[in-house]
Design a protein around this motif. Structure first.
Motif, PDB file in Angstrom:
ATOM      1  N   TRP A  62      23.814  34.993  37.574  1.00 54.96           N
ATOM      2  CA  TRP A  62      23.955  35.073  35.759  1.00 54.96           C
ATOM      3  C   TRP A  62      24.811  34.731  34.977  1.00 54.96           C
ATOM      4  CZ3 TRP A  62      18.620  34.256  36.911  1.00 54.96           C
ATOM      5  CH2 TRP A  62      18.295  35.141  38.330  1.00 54.96           C
ATOM      6  N   GLY A  63      25.875  34.675  35.352  1.00 51.42           N
ATOM      7  CA  GLY A  63      27.042  34.386  34.595  1.00 51.42           C
ATOM      8  C   GLY A  63      27.559  34.985  33.913  1.00 51.42           C
ATOM      9  N   GLN A  64      27.213  36.830  34.116  1.00 56.91           N
ATOM     10  CA  GLN A  64      27.629  37.433  33.570  1.00 56.91           C
ATOM     11  C   GLN A  64      29.558  37.818  34.235  1.00 56.91           C
ATOM     12  OE1 GLN A  64      26.551  39.565  30.785  1.00 56.91           O
ATOM     13  NE2 GLN A  64      24.936  37.352  30.991  1.00 56.91           N
ATOM     14  N   ARG A  65      30.268  38.358  33.109  1.00 62.90           N
ATOM     15  CA  ARG A  65      31.559  38.995  34.015  1.00 62.90           C
ATOM     16  C   ARG A  65      31.330  40.409  34.018  1.00 62.90           C
ATOM     17  NH1 ARG A  65      36.802  37.115  31.743  1.00 62.90           N
ATOM     18  NH2 ARG A  65      38.189  38.117  33.881  1.00 62.90           N
ATOM     19  N   VAL A  66      31.642  40.417  35.334  1.00 62.55           N
ATOM     20  CA  VAL A  66      31.384  41.212  36.278  1.00 62.55           C
ATOM     21  C   VAL A  66      33.247  42.231  37.370  1.00 62.55           C
ATOM     22  CG1 VAL A  66      29.189  41.441  36.794  1.00 62.55           C
ATOM     23  CG2 VAL A  66      30.786  40.705  37.682  1.00 62.55           C
ATOM     24  N   ASP A  67      34.299  40.903  36.638  1.00 62.28           N
ATOM     25  CA  ASP A  67      35.364  41.464  37.485  1.00 62.28           C
ATOM     26  C   ASP A  67      34.799  42.250  38.959  1.00 62.28           C
ATOM     27  OD1 ASP A  67      36.406  39.873  36.055  1.00 62.28           O
ATOM     28  OD2 ASP A  67      37.792  41.221  34.826  1.00 62.28           O
ATOM     29  N   ASP A  68      34.500  42.143  39.549  1.00 61.40           N
ATOM     30  CA  ASP A  68      34.736  42.932  40.945  1.00 61.40           C
ATOM     31  C   ASP A  68      35.574  42.650  42.744  1.00 61.40           C
ATOM     32  OD1 ASP A  68      33.358  44.457  43.383  1.00 61.40           O
ATOM     33  OD2 ASP A  68      31.468  43.270  44.189  1.00 61.40           O
ATOM     34  N   LEU A  69      36.263  43.374  41.971  1.00 58.16           N
ATOM     35  CA  LEU A  69      37.231  43.586  43.366  1.00 58.16           C
ATOM     36  C   LEU A  69      36.966  44.632  44.152  1.00 58.16           C
ATOM     37  CD1 LEU A  69      40.195  43.310  43.676  1.00 58.16           C
ATOM     38  CD2 LEU A  69      40.817  45.332  42.276  1.00 58.16           C
ATOM     39  N   GLN A  70      36.930  43.601  45.570  1.00 59.79           N
ATOM     40  CA  GLN A  70      36.313  43.854  46.663  1.00 59.79           C
ATOM     41  C   GLN A  70      37.392  44.097  47.585  1.00 59.79           C
ATOM     42  OE1 GLN A  70      33.361  41.111  47.465  1.00 59.79           O
ATOM     43  NE2 GLN A  70      32.039  41.673  46.294  1.00 59.79           N
ATOM     44  N   THR A  71      37.796  45.327  48.455  1.00 63.20           N
ATOM     45  CA  THR A  71      38.661  45.451  48.857  1.00 63.20           C
ATOM     46  C   THR A  71      38.144  45.518  50.407  1.00 63.20           C
ATOM     47  OG1 THR A  71      39.099  48.010  49.219  1.00 63.20           O
ATOM     48  CG2 THR A  71      39.857  46.398  47.415  1.00 63.20           C
ATOM     49  N   THR A  72      39.069  45.273  51.421  1.00 63.47           N
ATOM     50  CA  THR A  72      38.626  45.261  53.107  1.00 63.47           C
ATOM     51  C   THR A  72      38.112  46.691  53.652  1.00 63.47           C
ATOM     52  OG1 THR A  72      40.603  45.539  53.741  1.00 63.47           O
ATOM     53  CG2 THR A  72      40.068  43.300  53.499  1.00 63.47           C
ATOM     54  N   GLU A  73      37.139  46.854  54.450  1.00 64.32           N
ATOM     55  CA  GLU A  73      37.197  47.957  54.969  1.00 64.32           C
ATOM     56  C   GLU A  73      38.023  48.673  55.438  1.00 64.32           C
ATOM     57  OE1 GLU A  73      34.405  49.910  59.275  1.00 64.32           O
ATOM     58  OE2 GLU A  73      34.728  47.578  58.568  1.00 64.32           O
ATOM     59  N   GLY A  74      39.416  47.978  55.967  1.00 67.33           N
ATOM     60  CA  GLY A  74      40.190  48.362  56.126  1.00 67.33           C
ATOM     61  C   GLY A  74      40.823  49.063  55.550  1.00 67.33           C
ATOM     62  N   TRP A  75      41.423  48.306  54.908  1.00 70.41           N
ATOM     63  CA  TRP A  75      42.492  49.665  53.771  1.00 70.41           C
ATOM     64  C   TRP A  75      41.774  50.032  52.996  1.00 70.41           C
ATOM     65  CZ3 TRP A  75      46.917  47.870  50.483  1.00 70.41           C
ATOM     66  CH2 TRP A  75      46.982  48.395  49.469  1.00 70.41           C
ATOM     67  N   ARG A  76      40.585  50.222  52.901  1.00 73.75           N
ATOM     68  CA  ARG A  76      39.823  52.262  52.503  1.00 73.75           C
ATOM     69  C   ARG A  76      40.326  52.667  53.240  1.00 73.75           C
ATOM     70  NH1 ARG A  76      35.908  47.728  50.628  1.00 73.75           N
ATOM     71  NH2 ARG A  76      34.601  48.602  52.630  1.00 73.75           N
ATOM     72  N   ARG A  77      39.818  52.455  54.611  1.00 69.43           N
ATOM     73  CA  ARG A  77      39.710  53.995  55.021  1.00 69.43           C
ATOM     74  C   ARG A  77      41.851  53.489  55.102  1.00 69.43           C
ATOM     75  NH1 ARG A  77      36.874  51.648  60.425  1.00 69.43           N
ATOM     76  NH2 ARG A  77      37.882  53.508  61.613  1.00 69.43           N
ATOM     77  N   ALA A 131      42.727  40.707  53.084  1.00 65.87           N
ATOM     78  CA  ALA A 131      42.767  40.036  51.491  1.00 65.87           C
ATOM     79  C   ALA A 131      41.493  40.696  51.131  1.00 65.87           C
ATOM     80  CB  ALA A 131      43.397  38.230  51.164  1.00 65.87           C
ATOM     81  N   PRO A 132      41.937  41.081  49.638  1.00 67.53           N
ATOM     82  CA  PRO A 132      41.828  41.181  48.631  1.00 67.53           C
ATOM     83  C   PRO A 132      40.729  40.219  48.466  1.00 67.53           C
ATOM     84  CG  PRO A 132      42.985  41.820  47.382  1.00 67.53           C
ATOM     85  CD  PRO A 132      43.318  41.581  49.087  1.00 67.53           C
ATOM     86  N   LYS A 133      39.320  40.284  47.231  1.00 64.17           N
ATOM     87  CA  LYS A 133      38.545  39.256  47.033  1.00 64.17           C
ATOM     88  C   LYS A 133      38.184  39.764  45.608  1.00 64.17           C
ATOM     89  CE  LYS A 133      34.383  36.376  47.789  1.00 64.17           C
ATOM     90  NZ  LYS A 133      33.656  35.965  48.646  1.00 64.17           N
ATOM     91  N   LEU A 134      38.043  38.520  44.274  1.00 69.50           N
ATOM     92  CA  LEU A 134      37.767  39.122  43.441  1.00 69.50           C
ATOM     93  C   LEU A 134      36.609  37.974  43.077  1.00 69.50           C
ATOM     94  CD1 LEU A 134      38.182  40.167  40.540  1.00 69.50           C
ATOM     95  CD2 LEU A 134      39.423  38.125  39.827  1.00 69.50           C
ATOM     96  N   ILE A 135      35.194  38.747  43.103  1.00 72.74           N
ATOM     97  CA  ILE A 135      34.372  37.924  42.086  1.00 72.74           C
ATOM     98  C   ILE A 135      34.211  38.485  40.132  1.00 72.74           C
ATOM     99  CG2 ILE A 135      31.718  38.013  42.430  1.00 72.74           C
ATOM    100  CD1 ILE A 135      32.985  37.469  44.680  1.00 72.74           C
ATOM    101  N   GLN A 136      34.774  37.601  39.642  1.00 75.33           N
ATOM    102  CA  GLN A 136      34.532  37.722  38.427  1.00 75.33           C
ATOM    103  C   GLN A 136      33.516  37.263  37.875  1.00 75.33           C
ATOM    104  OE1 GLN A 136      37.791  34.907  37.688  1.00 75.33           O
ATOM    105  NE2 GLN A 136      38.906  36.542  36.509  1.00 75.33           N
ATOM    106  N   TYR A 137      32.793  36.349  38.198  1.00 75.80           N
ATOM    107  CA  TYR A 137      31.308  35.863  37.836  1.00 75.80           C
ATOM    108  C   TYR A 137      29.623  36.366  38.262  1.00 75.80           C
ATOM    109  CZ  TYR A 137      33.639  33.999  33.504  1.00 75.80           C
ATOM    110  OH  TYR A 137      34.515  33.969  32.629  1.00 75.80           O
ATOM    111  N   ASP A 138      29.319  37.292  37.845  1.00 77.23           N
ATOM    112  CA  ASP A 138      27.497  37.214  38.870  1.00 77.23           C
ATOM    113  C   ASP A 138      26.612  36.425  38.716  1.00 77.23           C
ATOM    114  OD1 ASP A 138      26.047  37.457  36.727  1.00 77.23           O
ATOM    115  OD2 ASP A 138      25.423  39.814  37.040  1.00 77.23           O
TER     116      ASP A 138
END
Length: 599
Positions: free
Chosen positions: A73-88, A64-71
């Motif tokens: 410092w509380g800044q909105r980043v919307d970092d969408l992290q997919t797995t190594e298997g998905w990317r490969r 499953a992917p993961k979403l990091i919305q804030y860093d």
């Protein structure tokens, strides 16, 4: 007793996904010219080995992917992290020419058959990655037809690239909170950009709205519908836009991909889904996002049609592809699992083999309908399809998608049962494939939605006539041997054809479209199976007796008679039946509901 002691079950081996398949080699031999077949089979031979080794190992790394919305410092980043298997896995499929094969068109109209054969073989081992690739395929077709020279040079070439370092994937954003398949109440508003209204990609707009279901949120671009006219004009005021998911859109290979916030696209949450958990599907808002108009304003629904048609063929391929691997597993298991104190294998147990034969019948019927549709798609895209073939494609595309989704999952469950308790374990991946395949009953239109689409298509002059004429042509071309062996089954198919035209005649009674879709699909499968049996007899193929029996079983045991009765019952249903349906569902005291004034 230690776990290493006592009885040890012999592991099953699925074998080469292409050469051990009971139907694909013979089907491609009929559909492809001999010189094309030789090249395609060489590729499928190599690709099958890749699936059995590389793909299955990468598949285990996908989650499953993961979403990091804030860093921090509380800044909105919307970092969408997919797995190594998905990317490969995405990179593997791009290197294999999915989507490239379709647009390189090395084999002209047969290129669709080649590419979809690879997708079919890979489906069970690639964690639903064909979902974003299907939308990439559809987007490539739209740009091929509508794109400006700059879009074709910068974006189209990346959508069809075999180089993962530069290749793009695309999403398709239509679904909003007011409706799924009904886009008439789309709330996203497109406004001409101030100052610079156009660029080399087309007229520049800003989009503001909320997309409730955006698959492939890790993609590079998306095609989206947005409103350029008043809300009271419904879908006729919708236009089609290309939306960059992040800036810079074109970046040097190896440089990091930035967040979608760079184009004011905010990911609010990832969907917590029943299946397809590896696919990053999200709810997102567009808050002044830059986009480029494709085609004429107000023509969005018509212009996005190629995406819908292509993704529906991909969806049907996914349904059949999942069933293909489930059946391969169940068949392989039957060859090593012994019963009766270890004295008899399941493959030598008639009752067990009979159930596998029923599943195989469904698989064979679906794959013949699917690849018959794919062959027509290839012809249409290369401009060599007749008007009649294009009309058949118009009916078969939604029918194949709906019918494959409806039939495949039930058959997959039987494959799970064929392994007993072992089938219920996650290690076999049968459960994951069933969960993933269930989305095909919903994605790009449910059976009910697609049945209404078929009813609209059939109401246009010549469309249904082309399908009926083709089926009758197949019937007429029967060899004497087939006519003698299949007299009763052929008569049943002709009778079903006689029921089809009245079922599609306008005005269509309210309960008829759904059973009419199933009737059309049963007929289509029957005609395609018969077409193959005729070819097998004429070429003296080693499978010709099996092919004759398959057609006979499909007509007599595949549910044709029940579907004909369903259509007749629906045509004869009185208004009282509709009232009774409401009473059964909501209770006898429930009156007509009113739509909330808040909607």
């Amino acid at each position: 007793m230690r776990v290493e002691e006592g009885f040890q079950q012999t592991p099953y081996t699925e074998g080469h996904p292409y050469f051990t398949d009971p139907v694909i080699p013979g089907l491609l031999k009929r559909l492809l010219p001999s010189n094309v077949l030789a090249e395609v089979e060489d590729d499928l031979n190599r690709f099958g080995n890749e699936i059995s080794t590389t793909f299955r190992s990468v598949n285990k790394l996908t989650g499953a992917p993961k979403l990091i919305q804030y860093d921090n410092w509380g800044q909105r980043v919307d970092d969408l992290q997919t797995t190594e298997g998905w990317r490969r896995m995405k990179a593997l499929l791009q290197k294999e020419g999915i989507i490239g094969i379709f647009y390189e068109r090395k084999h002209r109209e047969h290129s669709r058959l080649h590419g979809f054969a690879k997708i079919l073989l890979a489906t069970g081992d690639s964690q639903s990655l064909d979902c974003p690739l299907s939308m990439t395929d559809g987007s490539a077709r739209v740009l091929e037809l509508l794109g400006t020279p700059a879009l074709k040079q910068d974006i189209y070439t990346r959508l069809i690239s075999r180089d993962p370092e530069v290749a793009f994937t695309a999403g398709q954003w239509m679904t909003e909170r007011p409706g799924g398949s009904d886009v008439s109440r789309t709330e996203t508003i497109a406004t001409p950009a101030p100052g610079s209204k156009s660029c080399s990609y087309g007229p520049k707009y800003t989009l503001n709205g909320f997309k409730w279901f955006s698959s492939a949120t890790d993609s590079d671009i998306a095609l989206a519908l947005a409103r350029t006219g008043p809300a009271n004009e419904g879908s006729s005021a919708l236009s089609l836009f290309l939306v960059p998911l992040r800036f810079p859109l074109l970046r040097e290979p190896g440089t990091p991909r930035l967040s979608a916030i760079t184009n004011r696209i905010f990911v609010h949450r990832l969907k917590d889904k029943f299946g397809t958990v590896a696919v990053p599907t999200a709810e997102l808002s567009l808050e002044g996002s830059e986009a480029y108009l494709l085609g004429q304003p107000g023509h969005g629904v018509k212009l996005i049609t190629p995406v819908l048609n292509i993704t529906r063929v991909h969806s049907a391929t996914a349904s059949v592809g999942y069933l293909r691997r489930c059946l391969a597993i169940a068949t392989a298991y039957s060859q090593v699992r012994a019963i009766k104190g270890g004295s008899q294998l399941l493959q030598d147990t008639p009752l067990h083999v009979a159930e596998l034969a029923k599943v195989s019948l469904v698989y064979r019927a679906l794959i013949h309908m699917l690849f018959g549709t794919i062959a027509l798609l290839g012809k249409a895209e290369c401009g060599v399809a007749t008007a009649e073939e294009e009309n058949r494609l118009r009916l078969l595309t939604p029918a194949a998608k709906a019918f494959a989704a409806a039939k495949a999952c039930t058959a997959m469950e039987e494959c799970m049962v064929a392994l007993g308790g072992a089938g219920y374990m996650t290690e076999t991946e049968l459960g994951r494939m069933i969960q993933d395949a269930l989305v095909e009953k919903i994605w790009e239109g449910t059976v009910t939605v697609l049945s209404l689409d078929i009813a609209r298509a059939a109401s246009k002059p010549g469309t249904l006539d082309a399908f009926v004429a083709w089926a009758n042509t197949v019937l007429v071309s029967c060899t004497p041997e087939i006519k003698l062996a299949l007299e009763s089954a052929l008569d049943t198919l002709r009778a079903a054809l006689d029921d089809l035209a009245p079922a599609c005649a306008t005005p269509v009674p309210p309960l008829v479209p759904r059973p009419a879709l199933f009737l059309l699909s049963h007929i289509a499968c029957g005609a395609f199976l018969l077409e193959h049996a005729i070819w097998a007899c004429k070429t003296n193929a080693t499978s010709h007796r099996i092919d004759i029996d398959l057609f006979k079983r499909w007509i007599e045991e595949g549910g044709m008679a029940e579907v004909v009765l369903d259509v007749r019952r629906a045509r004869q249903a009185q208004p009282q039946r509709l009232e009774e349906d409401r009473d059964i569902v909501y209770g006898a005291d429930a009156g007509p509901t009113k739509v909330s004034s808040r909607l």
